[in-house]
Design a protein around this motif. Structure first.
Motif, PDB file in Angstrom:
ATOM      1  N   LEU A  35       0.818  -1.216   0.000  1.00  0.00           N
ATOM      2  CA  LEU A  35       0.000   0.000   0.000  1.00  0.00           C
ATOM      3  C   LEU A  35       0.857   1.273   0.000  1.00  0.00           C
ATOM      4  N   CYS A  36       1.975   1.252   0.702  1.00  0.00           N
ATOM      5  CA  CYS A  36       2.862   2.425   0.677  1.00  0.00           C
ATOM      6  C   CYS A  36       3.461   2.615  -0.716  1.00  0.00           C
ATOM      7  N   GLY A  64      -2.532  10.514   5.680  1.00  0.00           N
ATOM      8  CA  GLY A  64      -3.713   9.651   5.739  1.00  0.00           C
ATOM      9  C   GLY A  64      -3.499   8.325   5.030  1.00  0.00           C
ATOM     10  N   GLY A  65      -2.823   8.363   3.888  1.00  0.00           N
ATOM     11  CA  GLY A  65      -2.530   7.122   3.156  1.00  0.00           C
ATOM     12  C   GLY A  65      -1.603   6.201   3.929  1.00  0.00           C
ATOM     13  N   GLY A  67      -1.287   6.186   7.182  1.00  0.00           N
ATOM     14  CA  GLY A  67      -2.077   5.690   8.310  1.00  0.00           C
ATOM     15  C   GLY A  67      -3.007   4.562   7.895  1.00  0.00           C
ATOM     16  N   PHE A  68      -3.632   4.700   6.739  1.00  0.00           N
ATOM     17  CA  PHE A  68      -4.505   3.643   6.231  1.00  0.00           C
ATOM     18  C   PHE A  68      -3.721   2.372   5.958  1.00  0.00           C
ATOM     19  N   ALA A  69      -2.528   2.500   5.371  1.00  0.00           N
ATOM     20  CA  ALA A  69      -1.686   1.329   5.101  1.00  0.00           C
ATOM     21  C   ALA A  69      -1.288   0.633   6.400  1.00  0.00           C
ATOM     22  N   PHE A  71      -2.986   0.720   9.225  1.00  0.00           N
ATOM     23  CA  PHE A  71      -4.212   0.112   9.763  1.00  0.00           C
ATOM     24  C   PHE A  71      -4.505  -1.223   9.081  1.00  0.00           C
ATOM     25  N   VAL A  72      -4.405  -1.273   7.763  1.00  0.00           N
ATOM     26  CA  VAL A  72      -4.649  -2.510   7.033  1.00  0.00           C
ATOM     27  C   VAL A  72      -3.612  -3.576   7.405  1.00  0.00           C
TER      28      VAL A  72
END
Length: 81
Positions: A35-36, A64-65, A67-69, A71-72
């Motif tokens: 994701l990164c 935010g991206g 952080g989302f990565a 979290f997943v």
């Protein structure tokens, strides 16, 4: 060439022995890195096309991206156990 009559090859020894093969290893997906990397490529494409985006907008998108990565990746690790 003529076949050697002294040399005998059995049918079972032609292919690889299935019992001596190593077990196949399965690699788990590294969601954080995937994701990164997609985020990096997406932001790079955004900067290459059209007018340059405003840094005030792109900074929260980046944070935010990431952080989302994270979290997943945490959720995927918890589900694997």
């Amino acid at each position: 060439m003529r076949p050697d009559p002294q040399r005998h090859v059995s049918v079972g020894s032609i292919g690889p022995d299935r019992r001596s093969e190593r077990p196949r290893r399965v690699h788990r997906t590294n969601w954080m890195a995937l994701l990164c990397g997609l985020l990096f490529v997406g932001i790079g494409v955004r900067y290459l096309t059209g007018p340059p985006p405003d840094a005030v907008i792109m900074a929260p998108v980046l944070v935010g991206g990431l952080g989302f990565a994270a979290f997943v990746a945490i959720i995927a690790k918890a589900l694997r156990r």
